[in-house]
Structures are given as structure tokens and as C-alpha cells.
Enzyme design. Sequence first.
Site, mmCIF file in Angstrom:
data_model
loop_
_atom_site.group_PDB
_atom_site.id
_atom_site.type_symbol
_atom_site.label_atom_id
_atom_site.label_comp_id
_atom_site.label_asym_id
_atom_site.label_seq_id
_atom_site.Cartn_x
_atom_site.Cartn_y
_atom_site.Cartn_z
ATOM 1 C CE LYS A 1 -3.287 -1.292 -0.653
ATOM 2 N NZ LYS A 1 -3.536 -2.096 -1.900
ATOM 3 C CG HIS B 1 4.311 -6.106 -1.268
ATOM 4 N ND1 HIS B 1 4.489 -4.812 -1.694
ATOM 5 C CD2 HIS B 1 3.099 -6.483 -1.746
ATOM 6 C CE1 HIS B 1 3.428 -4.442 -2.411
ATOM 7 N NE2 HIS B 1 2.590 -5.432 -2.455
ATOM 8 C CB SER C 1 -3.883 2.328 2.209
ATOM 9 O OG SER C 1 -4.002 1.760 0.939
HETATM 10 S S1 PPS Z 1 -0.347 -3.039 -3.252
HETATM 11 O O1 PPS Z 1 -1.608 -3.831 -3.214
HETATM 12 O O2 PPS Z 1 0.383 -3.187 -1.994
HETATM 13 O O3 PPS Z 1 0.486 -3.354 -4.398
HETATM 14 O O4 PPS Z 1 -0.847 -1.527 -3.318
HETATM 15 P P1 PPS Z 1 0.007 -0.276 -3.785
HETATM 16 O O5 PPS Z 1 -0.110 -0.131 -5.239
HETATM 17 O O6 PPS Z 1 1.366 -0.334 -3.185
HETATM 18 O O7 PPS Z 1 -0.736 0.919 -3.046
HETATM 19 C C1 PPS Z 1 -2.081 1.233 -3.284
HETATM 20 C C2 PPS Z 1 -2.257 2.661 -2.810
HETATM 21 O O8 PPS Z 1 -1.643 3.542 -3.765
HETATM 22 C C3 PPS Z 1 -2.621 4.412 -4.293
HETATM 23 N N1 PPS Z 1 -2.319 4.742 -5.681
HETATM 24 C C4 PPS Z 1 -1.991 5.984 -6.101
HETATM 25 N N2 PPS Z 1 -1.865 7.139 -5.433
HETATM 26 C C5 PPS Z 1 -1.554 8.243 -6.163
HETATM 27 N N3 PPS Z 1 -1.390 8.243 -7.491
HETATM 28 C C6 PPS Z 1 -1.512 7.099 -8.212
HETATM 29 N N4 PPS Z 1 -1.352 7.117 -9.523
HETATM 30 C C7 PPS Z 1 -1.824 5.900 -7.505
HETATM 31 N N5 PPS Z 1 -2.032 4.610 -7.864
HETATM 32 C C8 PPS Z 1 -2.319 3.929 -6.750
HETATM 33 C C9 PPS Z 1 -3.921 3.636 -4.121
HETATM 34 O O9 PPS Z 1 -5.044 4.482 -4.244
HETATM 35 C C10 PPS Z 1 -3.722 3.063 -2.734
HETATM 36 O O10 PPS Z 1 -3.784 4.051 -1.711
HETATM 37 P P2 PPS Z 1 -5.106 4.475 -0.923
HETATM 38 O O11 PPS Z 1 -4.658 5.381 0.179
HETATM 39 O O12 PPS Z 1 -5.742 3.224 -0.420
HETATM 40 O O13 PPS Z 1 -5.965 5.208 -1.925
#
Ligand code: PPS
Length: 317
Positions: free
Chosen positions: A48, A108, A160
Site C-alpha cells: 500500500k 513486498h 489503506s
Molecule cells: S499493493 O496492493 O500493496 O500493491 O498496493 P500499492 O499499489 O502499493 O498501493 C495502493 C495505494 O496507492 C494508491 N495509488 C496511487 N496514489 C496516487 N497516485 C496514483 N497514480 C496511484 N495509484 C495507486 C492507491 O489508491 C492506494 O492508496 P489508498 O490510500 O488506499 O488510496
Amino acid sequence: MELIQDGLHQRLEYVKGVPLIKYFAEALGPLESFQARPDDLLISTYPKSGTTWVSQILDMIYQNGDLDKCHRAPIFMRVPFLEFKAPGVPSGLETLKDTPAPRLLKTHLPLALVPQTLLDQKVKFQLLRRLRWEDHLSLRVQDCSEVVYVARNAKDVAVSYHHFYQMAKVHPDPGTWDSFLEKFMAGEVCYGSWYQHVREWWELSCTHPVLYLFYEDMKENPKREIQKILEFVGRSLPEDTLDFIVQHTSFKEMKKNPMTNYSTLPKELMDHSISPFMRKGTAGDWKTTFTVAQNERFDADYEEKMAGCSLSFRSQL
Ligand code: PPS
């Protein structure tokens, strides 16, 4: 689909002291035979923290900004998730078989569980550090697999993660927010301690080619951070292509893009009606969830766990 039903809400399984989803724990054995290539680029994060975002940025860079090429498959097929395994969908290792070099890989895993082949270049890199910077860069690109690590402030990660635990059905039942936060602070969530993860990969960046990025910096100025990535991977792109990448890796664009928003996975694995994968994408959202008491307790515990560490996070912009 019956296999998927069978796998819902399993307990976490501990491997070398790290709690993992049972299927991911099972994937670690076969992962030992994984052979890294020097031109592999590993995307490493605590869950996340912006994995999908930086994955899409890197694939767009590798495809020279060609969005059609980035539409060739969902992000989890373009950037194989090394330890991923779940009933009814290809595992990370299976996906890897069809991935042409140069490969982008996602993990991860904390360092104790990362396949050794990906870290074998360490000694070589230590030697290279004694060379002039230009020699160092050119040799590094040829000889070592590199890592882009993205870290995000712990409070937003915890919030998240709580939403993700509910919508991604391979996780155990997260329980209430309050109990989940306690588990997060104790490192009793999938992949273990956030504190240890961000620290140990930070320390690795002294001896290994790791570009250590922060989610909050990417929110603040995505173009600047993408430029850092370009430099790290030794590529350059025209200014308008760079702007195009910034635009198409924005939260708004990635949320509606089926190749980045995880909507192509079966509902039994990810139920976006509970909480969308692309949920809010902001820095500081934790304030809508933490109570004053939770925040005080979290801050005190944070001070202890991060004592002596030079890492500095911004939990709002
Ligand atoms: S995972 O499942 O661990 O691989 O998730 P991960 O991709 O690491 O994290 C998901 C969170 O990143 C946010 N997200 C973004 N934020 C800003 N800009 C972009 N382009 C973007 N893409 C993914 C996503 O909304 C999750 O955060 P939260 O706070 O839940 O919205």
C-alpha cells in the site's frame, strides 16, 4: 471459482518470523529456483505504498511512453509479483515465464525472504562504489539488478491496508480499525513490520543500487520523481513524453484504466464494491480515520520504533 472460495480468509503463516498469506508462504519454496538477470529491475515496497503507481511509471518508461503498449496486459501481468500465488490465477513465477527482458519485478518481501539471487550483486556493487561516478554508473547498469523502493508514511499505509484487507479476500478478517491498527504497530499483519521494512531497505541502499523514493514526494511533484527514475535506469525521454507519462500515471487516469485498477481480477479475489483498489490516492487521508487517542499512541510508539533512523517521512503535504 470453487478453488478461490476455498481460499478465503486464511490465517497468516509465519516464515522466518514474517507473517504471510498462506499462498504467498507456499510460493517461497519454488521462488528459490528463481534466477535474476542483471537487467532485471526490482520494485520493492511495503504493501500500500505506491507499488502500482511506480510500476505503471516504469512500464511507461520502458515502453517509451507508448500507452497502447502499456495496455497490452493488466499491471500484475506486465510486472510479475514474485511471491504472488492464489487459486484460479497465474502465480508470479508463472507470469514471469512469459515476461521478456528487460523485466520489471514486484515484491513486498522483507530482506530476509527476498530471493538471494536478487541481492547477489551486492559485493560487486560495494567494489564499484570505489570507482569514479561515471564508471560506476555505466558498470552498474551492465552488471547489477537494480531496485526502486517506494516508502509511504506509516499512518496512510495502515489506513489503506485496513481497506485492502477487506476487499482483497486472501487476507484474514482484519477486524475493527482499532484492532487492526494495534496489529499493524505490532507487525502482525501480512509482511510484518512496516518499521523494519522501510529501515532495512533504506540501509541496503548504502551497499546496493537502490533508488529510495517517497510516495509523498511523488504526490508533491511527480515529474521531478519520474526524472529521478529515468536517471536511475539510465534512460532519457523527450520533455513531452515525460509530461505524457505524468498525465497517464495520475491517480485519476490510473483509477479509470482497467490495466492499472485491478478491476480485471475476479470479484472473489478483489471486491471493489467493498473498497476500490484505487481508493483515494492522497497523502494525509489517515486524519479521517485516526482518533486523537490512536494518533497519540501511534506517535509515541513510532518514536521508539524509528529511534536512531535517519529516515524522515511526511504524513501530510
Ligand atoms: S499493493 O496492493 O500493496 O500493491 O498496493 P500499492 O499499489 O502499493 O498501493 C495502493 C495505494 O496507492 C494508491 N495509488 C496511487 N496514489 C496516487 N497516485 C496514483 N497514480 C496511484 N495509484 C495507486 C492507491 O489508491 C492506494 O492508496 P489508498 O490510500 O488506499 O488510496
